[in-house]
Structures are given as structure tokens and as C-alpha cells.
Design a protein around this motif. Structure first.
Motif, short mmCIF file in Angstrom:
data_model
loop_
_atom_site.label_atom_id
_atom_site.label_comp_id
_atom_site.label_asym_id
_atom_site.label_seq_id
_atom_site.Cartn_x
_atom_site.Cartn_y
_atom_site.Cartn_z
N MET A 93 14.63 -20.69 -5.86
CA MET A 93 13.88 -19.47 -6.13
C MET A 93 13.81 -19.24 -7.64
SD MET A 93 14.60 -15.59 -4.69
CE MET A 93 14.54 -16.16 -2.99
N LYS A 94 12.64 -18.83 -8.11
CA LYS A 94 12.43 -18.64 -9.54
C LYS A 94 13.28 -17.49 -10.07
CE LYS A 94 8.72 -17.93 -12.93
NZ LYS A 94 7.27 -17.70 -13.12
N LEU A 95 13.85 -17.70 -11.25
CA LEU A 95 14.68 -16.69 -11.88
C LEU A 95 13.85 -15.54 -12.44
CD1 LEU A 95 17.11 -18.95 -13.96
CD2 LEU A 95 17.72 -17.62 -11.94
N ILE A 96 14.29 -14.31 -12.17
CA ILE A 96 13.72 -13.15 -12.84
C ILE A 96 14.27 -13.12 -14.25
CG2 ILE A 96 13.71 -10.62 -12.92
CD1 ILE A 96 13.67 -10.62 -9.88
N GLN A 97 13.40 -12.98 -15.24
CA GLN A 97 13.81 -13.01 -16.64
C GLN A 97 13.96 -11.58 -17.17
OE1 GLN A 97 14.55 -15.91 -18.15
NE2 GLN A 97 13.89 -17.10 -16.36
N LEU A 98 15.12 -11.29 -17.72
CA LEU A 98 15.41 -9.95 -18.24
C LEU A 98 15.91 -10.06 -19.67
CD1 LEU A 98 17.37 -8.57 -15.15
CD2 LEU A 98 14.99 -8.07 -15.72
N ASP A 99 15.41 -9.20 -20.54
CA ASP A 99 15.85 -9.16 -21.93
C ASP A 99 16.67 -7.89 -22.14
OD1 ASP A 99 16.21 -9.08 -24.65
OD2 ASP A 99 14.12 -9.44 -25.17
N GLY A 100 17.95 -8.08 -22.45
CA GLY A 100 18.84 -6.94 -22.58
C GLY A 100 18.97 -6.40 -23.99
N THR A 101 18.06 -6.77 -24.88
CA THR A 101 18.18 -6.39 -26.29
C THR A 101 18.31 -4.89 -26.48
OG1 THR A 101 16.94 -8.33 -27.02
CG2 THR A 101 17.11 -6.49 -28.56
N THR A 102 17.44 -4.13 -25.84
CA THR A 102 17.39 -2.68 -26.08
C THR A 102 18.23 -1.89 -25.09
OG1 THR A 102 15.39 -2.46 -24.73
CG2 THR A 102 15.10 -2.84 -27.09
N GLY A 103 18.83 -2.56 -24.11
CA GLY A 103 19.59 -1.86 -23.10
C GLY A 103 21.08 -2.02 -23.26
N GLY A 104 21.82 -1.36 -22.38
CA GLY A 104 23.27 -1.46 -22.39
C GLY A 104 23.76 -2.03 -21.08
N GLY A 105 24.98 -1.64 -20.71
CA GLY A 105 25.57 -2.16 -19.49
C GLY A 105 24.84 -1.76 -18.24
N GLN A 106 24.11 -0.62 -18.28
CA GLN A 106 23.40 -0.16 -17.09
C GLN A 106 22.34 -1.16 -16.65
OE1 GLN A 106 24.10 2.66 -15.17
NE2 GLN A 106 22.76 1.53 -13.79
N MET A 107 21.67 -1.80 -17.58
CA MET A 107 20.67 -2.81 -17.22
C MET A 107 21.32 -3.93 -16.41
SD MET A 107 18.13 -3.39 -20.48
CE MET A 107 17.11 -4.50 -19.51
N LEU A 108 22.48 -4.38 -16.85
CA LEU A 108 23.17 -5.45 -16.15
C LEU A 108 23.63 -4.99 -14.78
CD1 LEU A 108 24.52 -8.26 -16.07
CD2 LEU A 108 26.52 -7.20 -17.15
N ARG A 109 24.20 -3.81 -14.69
CA ARG A 109 24.70 -3.31 -13.40
C ARG A 109 23.57 -3.16 -12.39
NH1 ARG A 109 28.02 -0.43 -17.11
NH2 ARG A 109 26.53 1.30 -17.17
N THR A 110 22.43 -2.64 -12.84
CA THR A 110 21.28 -2.49 -11.94
C THR A 110 20.77 -3.85 -11.48
OG1 THR A 110 20.61 -0.40 -12.95
CG2 THR A 110 18.91 -1.61 -11.76
N ALA A 111 20.71 -4.81 -12.40
CA ALA A 111 20.26 -6.15 -12.05
C ALA A 111 21.20 -6.80 -11.04
CB ALA A 111 20.14 -7.01 -13.30
#
Length: 336
Positions: free
Chosen positions: A1-19
Motif C-alpha cells: 500500500m502506498k505511503l501517505i506522505q506527511l511533513d511535520g515541519t510546522t507541526g508538533g507532537g499532535q500531528m504524529l499522534r493523529t497520524a
């Protein structure tokens, strides 16, 4: 399955937790680069790494790049497992944020789950335990979630040492919630939990909060014995259709009066805003609302966490979340 690409530059830990939550629920793997890229210490810290490892355990998943300081992570989830799990952060990192990472996935597990989470329960960088217990979970109950939390040991930053136990029963999906009217104010309560500090500090904090926003139900709570020391000010407002809690934490070189005034002013501002959802709950309701497939709520002007969190959700789920002004300082957030 293709990977969803996420850029965490402008975010914090919440972006990772949601992902992590969405990857477990949807089965879609992701790659996140530049994790916490603009933070003073970029990359994974202990609390984030514990979230990754916990997600791997409850979903039989794998994670490439799961190490302290890593700025890139590839996560693939398997089948979500219930049962008993224990996770220790090892620092005062928030057990409450770890719980919020795992809870959405465990609602879709094949069996009930029990969690024992060890770390910080009262941390200025995250909602305190009481917020999860009194504000966040009761809102989820209205959406059909069956979950509970119990505080076994308070853990104040920077030492930690707190313990919470959590029970989660799988459900058949969350129900949409429309929360746009909060109703009348029914009660106010003020609590000042403290440990291993002179009692006059908590007393001064309580008095300052009451001077900012008076209420009849106010008390200092001694959380001894236990590890470390700390104090915080928790101010709660109950309405017929909503609940909010503001918090402020004692810190070095900040007077108790200033901390108490801050908690009181935050709640006073919320009451004056005439909305049912506060800023912290706003960020935490985005994912449940999206998983329910609909809903809306009114809140105060959203902070920067909201658009970054929405950007992650929309990568995983086939919906859009709109944020629009609703007049008189109110904002409406809902699915399109």
C-alpha cells in the motif's frame, strides 16, 4: 500500500499522534518527515517515542526510525488488539496525550482493552488528568464511546511518576455530535492539587483565582505522599449542555498569585465567549468528529494546532473539515 506522505515541519507532537491513530484505524501506512521541525529540539522525544512503540504493540505494527531524536518515521499498522497493556514514558511526558493516541484505535479493536500508563499526569504542556476525565471523555460518551480513566498516582512535571488506568470497550462507530449551544451556567468549581510544597502556595493560588472569578466550591487538594513536587490550578465550569476546564501550573520564578489569576481569567474569558467548546477540546474533538463522519461545534478563535491537525486527518479520511467565522468572535468547525 502506498505511503501517505506527511511533513511535520510546522507541526508538533499532535500531528504524529493523529497520524498514528488514523494509521491504526484505516490500515494506511505513512511516512512523516521533519518531525517537530521548528521545535527547539526537533525530532522524537521520549513521550513521542512511547506513543510510537505503544501504537506498534496494540496494532502489531512496525515503525522505521523509532528512536530518540529521529526526524523521520515510517509506520505500518496491523490488526488492533485489545487486552491488557502497560506503557511507561520514563519522564514527565503526558500520559493523557498517550491515552488520546491509543483510545481512538482501541474503540475499533476486536476486544476490550485495559491500559496502565505511567509518566506525567499534570504537565503544563498537556491537558491535566482532570480535563480528560471531566471534559474530554464525557463529550466522547455523547458520541457513543465507552471508555473510562482512573488516577492512581499524580505525576507532576518535571519528575513524573504518575499512573493512570484506562478501560476501553469497542463500539460500532462514533455518532456525529452537533455542539453549538452550551445552555446555562449551572456550577463552578476550583481545585488546587499540590504535593510537597508549603500549603500557603496553594492557598495563595486559590485566593487569586477566586479574586479573578468567584465561586463557592473551592478547595486545595493534598496529593501526598508521592514522587516530586508541584501545584496547579484547575477551574471548571459546568453548563447544561457543555463543560470546560482551564488550568495553570506553578513554575519557578512565577508567583502563585499570577498562576491563580491566569486560571481564573482563562475561564472567565471562556464564559464570556458564549461558546460550548474551549480551545483545548477543539483540537481533541477534530479526530472523533471526523471518525463519526459528521458533526459541528462552536468554539473560540482556533490556535495553530487546528489547521495542522486537520491537514493530517484529511490525508487519511475522505472528508473535509471547514473552519469558518460565525460572528461575535465565535468560530464554527464542522465536516463538509
Amino acid at each position: 500500500m502506498k505511503l501517505i506522505q506527511l511533513d511535520g515541519t510546522t507541526g508538533g507532537g499532535q500531528m504524529l499522534r493523529t497520524a498514528l491513530s488514523l494509521a491504526m484505524i484505516t490500515g494506511q501506512p505513512f511516512r512523516m518527515t521533519n518531525i517537530r521541525g521548528k521545535r527547539p529540539k526537533p525530532g522524537l522525544m521520549c513521550q513521542h517515542l512511547t506513543c510510537v512503540k505503544a501504537a506498534c504493540e496494540i496494532s502489531d505494527g512496525t515503525a522505521d526510525g523509532a528512536e530518540i531524536g529521529s526526524t523521520e518515521l515510517v509506520f505500518r499498522a496491523g490488526r488492533i488488539r485489545g487486552g491488557e497493556h502497560r506503557f511507561a514514558i520514563g519522564t514527565a511526558g503526558s500520559t493523557n496525550l498517550l491515552y488520546q493516541t491509543l483510545l481512538p484505535a482501541l474503540l475499533y479493536a476486536e476486544a476490550p482493552a485495559t491500559l496502565r500508563l505511567e509518566g506525567g499526569t499534570h504537565n503544563p504542556m498537556a491537558p491535566p488528568f482532570e480535563f480528560i476525565d471531566q471534559v474530554f471523555l464525557p463529550t466522547l460518551w455523547r458520541m457513543g464511546a465507552e471508555a473510562s480513566v482512573t488516577l492512581l498516582e499524580s505525576g507532576f512535571a518535571p519528575v513524573g511518576g504518575g499512573v493512570i488506568e484506562c478501560a476501553v470497550t469497542p463500539c460500532n462507530g462514533l455518532r456525529p455530535l452537533v455542539l453549538e449551544v452550551r445552555g446555562e451556567l449551572t456550577s463552578l468549581s476550583l481545585r488546587v492539587p499540590t504535593r510537597n510544597l508549603p500549603i500557603h502556595i496553594a492557598g495563595r493560588m486559590l485566593d487569586a483565582a477566586l479574586a479573578e472569578l468567584p465561586c463557592d466550591d473551592a478547595t486545595v487538594e493534598i496529593r501526598e505522599p508521592g514522587p516530586g513536587r508541584g501545584v496547579c490550578c484547575l477551574y471548571q465550569a459546568n453548563f447544561t449542555n457543555a463543560v470546560e476546564m482551564t488550568s495553570a501550573f506553578g513554575e519557578t520564578n512565577v508567583t502563585a498569585e499570577r498562576v491563580g489569576r491566569r486560571a481564573g481569567k482563562l475561564l472567565s474569558d471562556f464564559i464570556g465567549a458564549e461558546v460550548p467548546v474551549g480551545r483545548h477540546l477543539t483540537d481533541q474533538l477534530l479526530l472523533p468528529m471526523a471518525l463519526a463522519g459528521g458533526g459541528s461545534f462552536l468554539t473560540m478563535a482556533p490556535d495553530d494546532h487546528v489547521p495542522t491537525n486537520i491537514s493530517v486527518i484529511e490525508k487519511f479520511l475522505p472528508l473535509q473539515i471547514k473552519v469558518e467565522e460565525a460572528g461575535r468572535g465565535k468560530w464554527r468547525i464542522g465536516t463538509a
